[in-house]
Design an enzyme around this catalytic site. Structure first.
Site, short mmCIF file in Angstrom:
data_model
loop_
_atom_site.label_atom_id
_atom_site.label_comp_id
_atom_site.label_asym_id
_atom_site.label_seq_id
_atom_site.Cartn_x
_atom_site.Cartn_y
_atom_site.Cartn_z
N HIS A 633 0.86 -1.19 0.00
CA HIS A 633 0.00 0.00 0.00
C HIS A 633 0.89 1.23 0.00
O HIS A 633 1.65 1.45 0.95
CB HIS A 633 -0.90 0.06 1.25
CG HIS A 633 -1.68 -1.19 1.50
ND1 HIS A 633 -2.08 -1.58 2.76
CD2 HIS A 633 -2.15 -2.13 0.65
CE1 HIS A 633 -2.75 -2.71 2.68
NE2 HIS A 633 -2.80 -3.07 1.40
N GLN A 634 0.81 2.02 -1.06
CA GLN A 634 1.55 3.28 -1.10
C GLN A 634 0.55 4.42 -1.21
O GLN A 634 -0.41 4.32 -1.97
CB GLN A 634 2.51 3.30 -2.30
CG GLN A 634 3.54 2.16 -2.28
CD GLN A 634 3.04 0.88 -2.93
OE1 GLN A 634 2.30 0.92 -3.90
NE2 GLN A 634 3.46 -0.27 -2.41
#
Length: 702
Positions: A633-634
């Site tokens: 998750h960025q």
């Protein structure tokens, strides 16, 4: 390595490999291990016996010199990923039998053979018009539900132009035969539309579907390819090449965090693990109160979460739990830790461990099975796979800078071709790692672009559950670590939701042999073989931190990141809980991914030995490359705010610097979210879509 590895320090690997081929270079990198009592007394790395080569590698993993630790980590990742994912002409790897791995889903293999037969025999042999609907259903089953809306850019330009005109796009073709254009000023095609959307993931897919369903002409540009049904492989190596950003070999500049991000039609929603969790209340309150973003307390946002969850078929039931989640749930219940079902965009009977390699039958409702289907069914929009946006076009109108479209490139006849899309509004949704680079290339000067990147850093622990002959065995003998719903259970025992909101959640991963082997500790050739032989019965559980630390997206493959001490402590607390959960669930052996590879046999250890082991392993530092950290998750690299001095977009998703340019991906998150982001990014994109609709209606009325 030169072709696949995308990292600013790739030169270091090349240099070190060259040095190892020489005696002097080997002395520099290997030290005393190069000496022997026999002539010529000093040897290069390749001339050393196996035990010395292994000792060299172990010394690198613990070296005082950071660059040697980087080299060790990079080589370990590359070698294991390639070794355990490479396949022969039968799509098999000879090591899989030894480790108890079936390869692609056996059910999928059977269906693939049937699809090949259908494709070879041809569809709709009968010309009867009454068979057309059935034919379309067969084609959707064979090629995926988006096949009618895809434009093949490898066809001659006049055919591409005709295909786009049939959908309703005005297209002009530049008359230039055998050479590809070299600049934006001389594109081969100019396409006009109401809205161009760059990216087709959870953000871009939603906004494209909403606009198309409202009757507007929408063109979606996607850098990746369309992989569904007949062109899926469910092979780990091939899928990472085809459907992950940088082939799944992306890391921060210091190799501190391995980064996984989707790069295919449907984006991350095509290869994620189904978790569909609404924005936590404490996060929405923080964004509303501390960041003054009233959107997150509005009725529109609440409606958006309900709408996207309904469109994805989100539900929380599970008929049969997979190996890893069953271990997590049992361990939590034994210890009295909170454990809950994870809402998923798949049905209760969805028992598939290959979702990270694409959805074999469409039962996981990512954007390529939902919002993009709405776009295709609208009949007035199209998707262009294999096309990478290179610049957002904008120009001055009076005292304002206004977006006018996008220039994009693709491979055509062995060369790069460039086309231009002219649009009334432009939406960028390339993801938190790619959106900042596109904006910078396009001349946007906002100092916040690329800053405030959050990664949800993850670290794991494992437990081995051997098969036994007893009838009451648990987990059941048939269960394996790589099968079953990837995420069905979650614990918030270290979540800290009721206080600062900055804690961690405990969940389970999808690990097929390539990623499993690259994460497991390596202390010798024999040891890793023993660990891999336990692969199918080794459960993994991870802890994911809502990080206060942040980083910067410097360029497409250069990402810097600094984890704060508080984030490290939260991860350590999570590891301590996970080790206890694994033991309570009945694991025979437990351990972490720390490079020393310590293991304890829970069945034979005394309580004092167990407590000492847990304390030691959960207190190890996490910021020195000794333990692998990863991120799926960025977010936050173009964050939303109320002031252009501290943010990139306003609450409507529009950039401060360019009118008519909107962002609709996780890059707009004000902070780290703390849970899986799919529902949140879709809800934000849905809200942004309403703002874009208002703009398009005004332009239409004018």
């Amino acid at each position: 390595m030169s072709e696949r590895l995308k990292h600013p320090k790739k030169w270091l690997v090349r240099l070190c490999l060259w040095l190892l081929s020489t005696c002097i270079g080997s002395l520099i990198l290997c030290g005393r291990y190069c000496f022997s009592s026999k002539f010529p007394y000093m040897h290069s790395f390749t001339q050393l016996p196996q035990n010395k080569r292994e000792a060299v590698l172990v010394s690198w993993s613990l070296s005082y010199f950071y660059h040697l630790r980087m080299l060790y980590k990079a080589m370990k990742l590359l070698i294991f990923l390639v070794f355990f994912t490479q396949v022969n002409e039968k799509n098999e790897n000879l090591s899989w039998k030894a480790i108890g791995y079936k390869g692609p889903d056996p059910e999928f293999k059977t269906k693939s053979m049937q699809r090949k037969t259908l494709r070879n025999e041809g569809l709709n042999d009968d010309d009867d018009e009454g068979q057309n609907d059935d034919g379309h259903e067969e084609e959707a089953e064979l090629y995926g539900p988006l096949y009618k809306g895809l434009i093949n850019m490898q066809l001659p330009r006049n055919i591409v132009a005709d295909s786009l005109r049939q959908v309703g796009f005005p297209v002009s073709v530049r008359n230039k035969r055998n050479a590809a254009p070299s600049s934006i000023a001389s594109p081969s095609l100019v396409i006009k539309c109401d809205a161009v959307v760059v990216g087709s993931g959870s953000g871009g897919g939603v906004i494209a579907g909403v606009l198309a369903k409202a009757g507007y002409k929408v063109l979606v540009l996607e850098k990746g390819s369309y992989c569904a049904r007949s062109n899926l492989s469910l092979l780990e190596g091939k899928t990472m090449d085809q459907m992950y950003l940088a082939g799944g070999m992306l890391a921060t500049d210091d190799m501190g965090v391995i980064l996984l991000a989707g790069s295919t039609v449907g984006g991350g929603s095509t290869i994620n693990w189904s978790a569909s969790i609404k924005t936590p209340k404490h996060v929405a309150n923080e964004w509303c109160d501390e960041y003054e973003l009233k959107l997150f307390e509005s009725d529109l946002y609440k409606e958006a979460m309900e709408v996207v969850c309904e469109r994805m078929g989100v539900q929380s039931e599970v008929e049969e739990e997979g190996f890893n989640n069953a271990v997590l749930r049992r361990g939590c219940k034994e210890l009295g830790y909170p454990v809950n079902n994870i809402p998923r965009n798949s049905p209760p009977d969805h028992y598939c461990g290959w979702c990270c390699l694409g959805c074999k039958d469409g039962s996981k409702k990512g954007t390529s099975e939902t919002w993009l289907v709405d776009l295709v069914n609208s009949g007035n929009s199209a998707i262009l796979p294999g096309c990478e946006a290179i610049e957002v076009l904008h120009k001055k109108r009076r005292d304002r800078n206004v977006a006018t479209g996008v220039a994009f490139e693709f491979q055509y006849m062995g060369a790069k071709d460039i086309c231009v899309v002219e649009s009334k509004v432009t939406i960028v949704a390339c993801g938190a790692l790619s959106t900042p680079n596109l904006l910078k290339r396009s001349g946007l000067k906002n100092a916040n672009i690329g800053k405030n990147l959050h990664l949800h850093p993850v670290t794991m622990a494992w437990g081995y559950f051997p098969k036994t002959s007893s009838s009451g065995e648990w987990p059941e003998e048939k269960k394996t670590s790589y099968e079953g719903g990837i995420m069905t259970a979650m614990s918030t025992t270290v979540g800290n939701f009721g206080k600062s909101g900055y804690g961690a959640v405990i969940q389970t991963p999808a690990l097929h042999p390539g990623m499993f082997s690259s994460l497991m500790p390596w202390v010798s050739g024999a040891d890793i073989k023993l660990r891999m032989c336990k692969f199918s019965r080794t459960a993994h559980i991870f802890v994911l931190a809502r990080d206060q630390g942040s980083g910067t997206v410097n360029s497409p493959y250069s990402i810097s990141y600094q984890m704060e001490a508080m984030d490290e402590e939260n991860l350590k607390k999570g590891i301590e809980k996970i080790l206890r959960i694994l033991a309570a669930a009945g694991a025979e052996e437990i351990g972490t991914h720390h490079c020393k590879g310590k293991i304890i046999n829970v069945k034979k250890a005394s309580s004092e030995e167990f407590e000492r082991f847990v304390k030691e392993e959960s207190s190890r530092p996490l910021r020195d490359l000794s333990t692998p950290l990863s991120s799926a998750h960025q977010m936050g690299s173009c964050r939303m705010g109320i002031d252009p001095k501290t943010s990139v977009v306003n609450q409507m998703g529009e950039t401060w610097g360019v009118e008519g340019l909107y962002l609709a991906d996780t890059s707009v998150f004000p902070t780290a979210l703390g849970v899986n982001p799919m529902v949140t990014v879709q809800a934000i994109a849905y809200c942004t879509a309403q703002s874009v609709l208002d703009v398009l209606r005004r332009k239409k009325s004018n």
